[in-house]
Design a protein around this motif. Structure first.
Motif, PDB file in Angstrom:
ATOM      1  N   ARG A  80       0.853  -1.200   0.000  1.00  0.00           N
ATOM      2  CA  ARG A  80       0.000   0.000   0.000  1.00  0.00           C
ATOM      3  C   ARG A  80       0.886   1.246   0.000  1.00  0.00           C
ATOM      4  NH1 ARG A  80      -4.023   1.914   4.900  1.00  0.00           N
ATOM      5  NH2 ARG A  80      -4.753   3.822   3.937  1.00  0.00           N
ATOM      6  N   LYS A  81       0.545   2.209  -0.865  1.00  0.00           N
ATOM      7  CA  LYS A  81       1.305   3.440  -0.914  1.00  0.00           C
ATOM      8  C   LYS A  81       1.090   4.225   0.361  1.00  0.00           C
ATOM      9  CE  LYS A  81       1.228   4.101  -5.916  1.00  0.00           C
ATOM     10  NZ  LYS A  81       0.754   4.975  -7.004  1.00  0.00           N
ATOM     11  N   GLU A  82       2.097   5.029   0.713  1.00  0.00           N
ATOM     12  CA  GLU A  82       1.982   5.806   1.957  1.00  0.00           C
ATOM     13  C   GLU A  82       0.902   6.862   1.859  1.00  0.00           C
ATOM     14  OE1 GLU A  82       6.211   6.015   4.080  1.00  0.00           O
ATOM     15  OE2 GLU A  82       6.301   6.539   1.969  1.00  0.00           O
ATOM     16  N   VAL A  83       0.778   7.464   0.698  1.00  0.00           N
ATOM     17  CA  VAL A  83      -0.245   8.489   0.495  1.00  0.00           C
ATOM     18  C   VAL A  83      -0.909   8.205  -0.855  1.00  0.00           C
ATOM     19  CG1 VAL A  83      -0.715  10.949   0.287  1.00  0.00           C
ATOM     20  CG2 VAL A  83       1.148  10.160   1.756  1.00  0.00           C
ATOM     21  N   GLU A  84      -2.210   8.038  -0.844  1.00  0.00           N
ATOM     22  CA  GLU A  84      -2.916   7.712  -2.079  1.00  0.00           C
ATOM     23  C   GLU A  84      -4.013   8.713  -2.386  1.00  0.00           C
ATOM     24  OE1 GLU A  84      -3.233   3.025  -1.476  1.00  0.00           O
ATOM     25  OE2 GLU A  84      -3.417   3.637  -3.558  1.00  0.00           O
ATOM     26  N   GLN A  85      -4.068   9.065  -3.645  1.00  0.00           N
ATOM     27  CA  GLN A  85      -5.116   9.971  -4.106  1.00  0.00           C
ATOM     28  C   GLN A  85      -5.724   9.405  -5.377  1.00  0.00           C
ATOM     29  OE1 GLN A  85      -2.280  13.764  -3.857  1.00  0.00           O
ATOM     30  NE2 GLN A  85      -4.417  14.357  -4.195  1.00  0.00           N
ATOM     31  N   ASP A  86      -6.973   9.704  -5.599  1.00  0.00           N
ATOM     32  CA  ASP A  86      -7.628   9.401  -6.863  1.00  0.00           C
ATOM     33  C   ASP A  86      -7.043  10.349  -7.898  1.00  0.00           C
ATOM     34  OD1 ASP A  86     -11.109   9.097  -7.909  1.00  0.00           O
ATOM     35  OD2 ASP A  86      -9.270   9.198  -9.077  1.00  0.00           O
ATOM     36  N   PRO A  87      -6.412   9.836  -8.961  1.00  0.00           N
ATOM     37  CA  PRO A  87      -5.739  10.731  -9.910  1.00  0.00           C
ATOM     38  C   PRO A  87      -6.687  11.567 -10.759  1.00  0.00           C
ATOM     39  CG  PRO A  87      -5.660   8.476 -10.677  1.00  0.00           C
ATOM     40  CD  PRO A  87      -6.250   8.432  -9.301  1.00  0.00           C
ATOM     41  N   GLY A  88      -7.975  11.156 -10.797  1.00  0.00           N
ATOM     42  CA  GLY A  88      -8.906  11.883 -11.642  1.00  0.00           C
ATOM     43  C   GLY A  88      -8.718  11.486 -13.098  1.00  0.00           C
ATOM     44  N   PRO A  89      -8.939  12.356 -14.066  1.00  0.00           N
ATOM     45  CA  PRO A  89      -9.297  13.746 -13.833  1.00  0.00           C
ATOM     46  C   PRO A  89     -10.755  13.935 -13.422  1.00  0.00           C
ATOM     47  CG  PRO A  89      -9.255  13.293 -16.177  1.00  0.00           C
ATOM     48  CD  PRO A  89      -8.830  12.026 -15.489  1.00  0.00           C
ATOM     49  N   PHE A  90     -10.980  14.968 -12.656  1.00  0.00           N
ATOM     50  CA  PHE A  90     -12.315  15.392 -12.322  1.00  0.00           C
ATOM     51  C   PHE A  90     -12.661  16.544 -13.259  1.00  0.00           C
ATOM     52  CE2 PHE A  90     -13.476  13.634  -8.037  1.00  0.00           C
ATOM     53  CZ  PHE A  90     -12.381  12.802  -7.903  1.00  0.00           C
ATOM     54  N   ASN A  91     -13.701  16.370 -14.040  1.00  0.00           N
ATOM     55  CA  ASN A  91     -14.167  17.426 -14.933  1.00  0.00           C
ATOM     56  C   ASN A  91     -15.516  17.902 -14.426  1.00  0.00           C
ATOM     57  OD1 ASN A  91     -11.963  17.167 -16.842  1.00  0.00           O
ATOM     58  ND2 ASN A  91     -12.908  15.239 -17.452  1.00  0.00           N
ATOM     59  N   VAL A  92     -15.579  19.153 -14.001  1.00  0.00           N
ATOM     60  CA  VAL A  92     -16.814  19.664 -13.414  1.00  0.00           C
ATOM     61  C   VAL A  92     -17.179  20.991 -14.049  1.00  0.00           C
ATOM     62  CG1 VAL A  92     -16.272  18.501 -11.230  1.00  0.00           C
ATOM     63  CG2 VAL A  92     -15.702  20.924 -11.528  1.00  0.00           C
ATOM     64  N   PRO A  93     -18.466  21.334 -14.043  1.00  0.00           N
ATOM     65  CA  PRO A  93     -18.869  22.649 -14.570  1.00  0.00           C
ATOM     66  C   PRO A  93     -18.628  23.730 -13.526  1.00  0.00           C
ATOM     67  CG  PRO A  93     -20.787  21.428 -13.850  1.00  0.00           C
ATOM     68  CD  PRO A  93     -19.614  20.503 -13.670  1.00  0.00           C
ATOM     69  N   GLU A  94     -18.499  24.944 -14.006  1.00  0.00           N
ATOM     70  CA  GLU A  94     -18.392  26.083 -13.100  1.00  0.00           C
ATOM     71  C   GLU A  94     -19.545  26.065 -12.110  1.00  0.00           C
ATOM     72  OE1 GLU A  94     -18.010  29.430 -15.991  1.00  0.00           O
ATOM     73  OE2 GLU A  94     -16.873  30.331 -14.346  1.00  0.00           O
ATOM     74  N   GLY A  95     -19.252  26.416 -10.872  1.00  0.00           N
ATOM     75  CA  GLY A  95     -20.289  26.468  -9.865  1.00  0.00           C
ATOM     76  C   GLY A  95     -20.515  25.169  -9.114  1.00  0.00           C
ATOM     77  N   ALA A  96     -19.924  24.099  -9.606  1.00  0.00           N
ATOM     78  CA  ALA A  96     -20.123  22.801  -8.957  1.00  0.00           C
ATOM     79  C   ALA A  96     -19.328  22.715  -7.645  1.00  0.00           C
ATOM     80  CB  ALA A  96     -19.685  21.676  -9.890  1.00  0.00           C
ATOM     81  N   THR A  97     -19.737  21.776  -6.824  1.00  0.00           N
ATOM     82  CA  THR A  97     -18.976  21.434  -5.624  1.00  0.00           C
ATOM     83  C   THR A  97     -18.246  20.122  -5.895  1.00  0.00           C
ATOM     84  OG1 THR A  97     -20.530  22.529  -4.133  1.00  0.00           O
ATOM     85  CG2 THR A  97     -19.154  20.796  -3.199  1.00  0.00           C
TER      86      THR A  97
END
Lengths: 109, 112
Positions: free
Chosen positions: A1-18
């Motif tokens: 297991r990696k020490e620090v893991e993140q979802d690489p994405g990409p996250f594509n969202v419209p303006e105004g999104a959360t």
């Protein structure tokens, strides 16, 4: 297991999104946590530190969950200028800092 | 202005030709480090230094050398560069302890 893991994405969202990113870490003795922002081909810059009680800076909120060993970053009302890669950083007990590989966010008009 | 500077910003060189990338900080930080960043691999630490004359290997030290003769400077030396050292390199500094790191602008190195 990696020490620090993140979802690489990409996250594509419209303006105004959360949008929310999570980052998990493996060392339960980790002491401090940060979110950095990196624009394409530029140096990483501190976005915010993550405190045990959680903290907020304008549209950005960071949370720490020690029991489940993850930190999160929430961005509300996304702007085009939020497009970047977000790096999770965990400081180990010997002050050794470990970086996640980053999550890429693209905010579209 | 508090900053970390690196030079050169861009470098194209050939295999085997020794090169040095300089790094300097004006914040009187004890801790300095070098990272390389490759697509999909994130930032990987090459070497770090806790203070003058104290250096230690990071995760990927092979093929690199460093020195810390003065507190403000932390040069990265590639004695015999190879194509697999083509990468984006960042120098960083911070106060001793769990504090934020300040990064230099990066050096894009291409070894042919």
């Amino acid at each position: 297991r990696k020490e620090v893991e993140q979802d690489p994405g990409p996250f594509n969202v419209p303006e105004g999104a959360t949008v929310a990113f999570n980052c998990t870490y493996s060392n339960s003795a980790s002491q401090s946590f940060f979110w950095y922002r990196q624009d394409c081909r530029k140096e990483p810059k501190l976005l915010m530190s993550v405190y045990s009680s959680g903290n907020e800076d304008g549209r950005f909120t960071a949370q720490l969950n020690r029991a489940s060993q993850y930190i999160s970053l929430l961005i509300r009302d996304s702007k085009l200028s939020d497009s970047a890669t977000y790096l999770c950083v965990v400081n180990l007990e010997n002050n050794d800092m470990r970086f996640g590989a980053g999550t890429r966010l693209t905010v579209k008009p | 202005e508090a900053q970390v500077t690196q030079n050169p910003r861009y470098l194209i060189t050939v295999t085997g030709k020794k090169l040095t990338v300089t790094c300097s900080q004006n914040m009187n930080h004890e801790y300095m480090s070098w990272y390389r960043q490759d697509p999909g691999l994130g930032l990987r630490q090459i070497y770090y230094s806790m203070n003058v004359e104290v250096t230690d290997k990071g995760d990927v030290p092979e093929g690199y050398k460093v020195s810390r003769k003065e507190k403000r400077n932390f040069p990265l030396i590639l004695e015999s560069p190879s194509p697999n050292q083509t990468s984006l390199y960042f120098c960083a500094s911070r106060r001793d302890g769990p504090y934020e790191q300040y990064f230099g602008p990066g050096t894009r190195l291409t070894v042919t």
